[in-house]
Design a protein around this motif. Structure first.
Motif, PDB file in Angstrom:
ATOM      1  N   LYS A  79      51.216  11.922 -76.256  1.00 32.90           N
ATOM      2  CA  LYS A  79      50.898  11.550 -77.650  1.00 32.90           C
ATOM      3  C   LYS A  79      51.770  12.354 -78.625  1.00 32.90           C
ATOM      4  O   LYS A  79      51.268  12.972 -79.574  1.00 32.90           O
ATOM      5  CB  LYS A  79      49.412  11.765 -77.949  1.00 32.90           C
ATOM      6  CG  LYS A  79      48.476  10.988 -77.060  1.00 32.90           C
ATOM      7  CD  LYS A  79      48.454   9.538 -77.438  1.00 32.90           C
ATOM      8  CE  LYS A  79      47.394   8.803 -76.625  1.00 32.90           C
ATOM      9  NZ  LYS A  79      47.462   7.381 -76.803  1.00 32.90           N
ATOM     10  N   THR A  80      53.048  12.319 -78.403  1.00 33.79           N
ATOM     11  CA  THR A  80      53.993  13.179 -79.120  1.00 33.79           C
ATOM     12  C   THR A  80      53.885  13.050 -80.635  1.00 33.79           C
ATOM     13  O   THR A  80      53.890  14.049 -81.344  1.00 33.79           O
ATOM     14  CB  THR A  80      55.435  12.872 -78.657  1.00 33.79           C
ATOM     15  OG1 THR A  80      55.483  13.015 -77.239  1.00 33.79           O
ATOM     16  CG2 THR A  80      56.430  13.806 -79.296  1.00 33.79           C
ATOM     17  N   ARG A  81      53.798  11.831 -81.112  1.00 33.65           N
ATOM     18  CA  ARG A  81      53.707  11.627 -82.566  1.00 33.65           C
ATOM     19  C   ARG A  81      52.459  12.305 -83.128  1.00 33.65           C
ATOM     20  O   ARG A  81      52.509  12.971 -84.165  1.00 33.65           O
ATOM     21  CB  ARG A  81      53.691  10.130 -82.860  1.00 33.65           C
ATOM     22  CG  ARG A  81      53.607   9.810 -84.339  1.00 33.65           C
ATOM     23  CD  ARG A  81      53.650   8.331 -84.563  1.00 33.65           C
ATOM     24  NE  ARG A  81      55.043   7.965 -84.817  1.00 33.65           N
ATOM     25  CZ  ARG A  81      55.443   6.720 -85.028  1.00 33.65           C
ATOM     26  NH1 ARG A  81      54.606   5.724 -84.958  1.00 33.65           N
ATOM     27  NH2 ARG A  81      56.700   6.486 -85.285  1.00 33.65           N
ATOM     28  N   TRP A  82      51.333  12.165 -82.443  1.00 30.98           N
ATOM     29  CA  TRP A  82      50.071  12.736 -82.920  1.00 30.98           C
ATOM     30  C   TRP A  82      50.063  14.256 -82.854  1.00 30.98           C
ATOM     31  O   TRP A  82      49.638  14.924 -83.800  1.00 30.98           O
ATOM     32  CB  TRP A  82      48.892  12.170 -82.127  1.00 30.98           C
ATOM     33  CG  TRP A  82      48.579  10.771 -82.552  1.00 30.98           C
ATOM     34  CD1 TRP A  82      48.905   9.623 -81.887  1.00 30.98           C
ATOM     35  CD2 TRP A  82      47.935  10.359 -83.752  1.00 30.98           C
ATOM     36  NE1 TRP A  82      48.488   8.525 -82.600  1.00 30.98           N
ATOM     37  CE2 TRP A  82      47.884   8.943 -83.755  1.00 30.98           C
ATOM     38  CE3 TRP A  82      47.388  11.053 -84.831  1.00 30.98           C
ATOM     39  CZ2 TRP A  82      47.309   8.221 -84.786  1.00 30.98           C
ATOM     40  CZ3 TRP A  82      46.806  10.318 -85.864  1.00 30.98           C
ATOM     41  CH2 TRP A  82      46.785   8.933 -85.829  1.00 30.98           C
ATOM     42  N   VAL A  83      50.513  14.802 -81.727  1.00 27.97           N
ATOM     43  CA  VAL A  83      50.482  16.262 -81.622  1.00 27.97           C
ATOM     44  C   VAL A  83      51.473  16.898 -82.589  1.00 27.97           C
ATOM     45  O   VAL A  83      51.208  17.980 -83.130  1.00 27.97           O
ATOM     46  CB  VAL A  83      50.680  16.777 -80.173  1.00 27.97           C
ATOM     47  CG1 VAL A  83      49.549  16.323 -79.287  1.00 27.97           C
ATOM     48  CG2 VAL A  83      52.017  16.401 -79.592  1.00 27.97           C
ATOM     49  N   ALA A  84      52.599  16.217 -82.859  1.00 22.21           N
ATOM     50  CA  ALA A  84      53.545  16.735 -83.849  1.00 22.21           C
ATOM     51  C   ALA A  84      52.903  16.750 -85.236  1.00 22.21           C
ATOM     52  O   ALA A  84      53.076  17.707 -85.998  1.00 22.21           O
ATOM     53  CB  ALA A  84      54.831  15.905 -83.848  1.00 22.21           C
ATOM     54  N   ALA A  85      52.148  15.718 -85.563  1.00 20.59           N
ATOM     55  CA  ALA A  85      51.458  15.667 -86.863  1.00 20.59           C
ATOM     56  C   ALA A  85      50.407  16.770 -86.960  1.00 20.59           C
ATOM     57  O   ALA A  85      50.261  17.419 -88.006  1.00 20.59           O
ATOM     58  CB  ALA A  85      50.828  14.292 -87.066  1.00 20.59           C
ATOM     59  N   ILE A  86      49.693  16.997 -85.873  1.00 23.47           N
ATOM     60  CA  ILE A  86      48.677  18.057 -85.856  1.00 23.47           C
ATOM     61  C   ILE A  86      49.339  19.426 -86.026  1.00 23.47           C
ATOM     62  O   ILE A  86      48.872  20.257 -86.811  1.00 23.47           O
ATOM     63  CB  ILE A  86      47.852  17.992 -84.552  1.00 23.47           C
ATOM     64  CG1 ILE A  86      46.970  16.742 -84.568  1.00 23.47           C
ATOM     65  CG2 ILE A  86      47.025  19.257 -84.355  1.00 23.47           C
ATOM     66  CD1 ILE A  86      46.374  16.383 -83.209  1.00 23.47           C
ATOM     67  N   LEU A  87      50.431  19.647 -85.308  1.00 21.28           N
ATOM     68  CA  LEU A  87      51.137  20.929 -85.420  1.00 21.28           C
ATOM     69  C   LEU A  87      51.694  21.131 -86.824  1.00 21.28           C
ATOM     70  O   LEU A  87      51.649  22.245 -87.360  1.00 21.28           O
ATOM     71  CB  LEU A  87      52.237  21.019 -84.365  1.00 21.28           C
ATOM     72  CG  LEU A  87      51.739  21.171 -82.927  1.00 21.28           C
ATOM     73  CD1 LEU A  87      52.876  20.960 -81.938  1.00 21.28           C
ATOM     74  CD2 LEU A  87      51.075  22.522 -82.729  1.00 21.28           C
ATOM     75  N   LEU A  88      52.190  20.074 -87.446  1.00 17.36           N
ATOM     76  CA  LEU A  88      52.683  20.192 -88.819  1.00 17.36           C
ATOM     77  C   LEU A  88      51.536  20.520 -89.773  1.00 17.36           C
ATOM     78  O   LEU A  88      51.693  21.356 -90.678  1.00 17.36           O
ATOM     79  CB  LEU A  88      53.387  18.900 -89.253  1.00 17.36           C
ATOM     80  CG  LEU A  88      54.042  18.929 -90.625  1.00 17.36           C
ATOM     81  CD1 LEU A  88      55.132  20.006 -90.695  1.00 17.36           C
ATOM     82  CD2 LEU A  88      54.627  17.558 -90.962  1.00 17.36           C
TER      83      LEU A  88
END
Length: 136
Positions: A79-88
């Motif tokens: 879920k790369t897009r989602w985890v990147a958004a969470i990390l941001l």
């Protein structure tokens, strides 16, 4: 009009793996050195940003857990897009609290800006769909 740029799939994988490292290391730092991390917040010019969100000790532990889980997700490409958004979403208040206003630490501020750019790369690009190449 959408322009397509061909890049090596391996380069995207390398970027994802290397970007995840900072969050995995930071998560352990937050979880194993809660008091030290809270002290950094207390020394920051904009510590009010952290206090706005709640108890700093709890925030440090929660951010450590989130960075660990999402960082691992980024590492393995889940879920790369989602985890990147969470990390941001975690990185922005950390950057505003600890880095902004620290004129002597502009390097770490711009490091966080660069990390944000890497995360935006994965948020803005959808790698979940299999791409086909038309050889015709």
């Amino acid at each position: 009009m959408k322009t397509k740029i061909l890049v090596s799939a391996r380069s995207i994988q390398v970027l994802r793996i290397m970007l995840s490292g900072i969050f995995l290391v930071a998560s352990f730092n937050h979880l194993l050195n809660v008091e030290k991390t809270v002290n950094r917040i207390d020394q920051a010019s904009f510590k009010g940003v952290a206090y706005f969100f709640g108890n700093p000790e709890l925030l440090v532990m929660l951010s450590g857990i989130v960075m660990l889980i999402a960082g691992f997700g980024l590492l393995i490409g889940f879920k790369t897009r989602w985890v990147a958004a969470i990390l941001l979403a975690v990185l922005i208040p950390i950057t505003l609290t600890v880095q902004v206003g620290q004129i002597t630490t502009l390097g770490p501020l711009f490091k966080n800006i660069a990390i944000s750019g890497g995360l935006l790369f994965f948020i803005l690009n959808d790698f979940s769909k299999k791409q086909t190449i038309n050889n015709g």
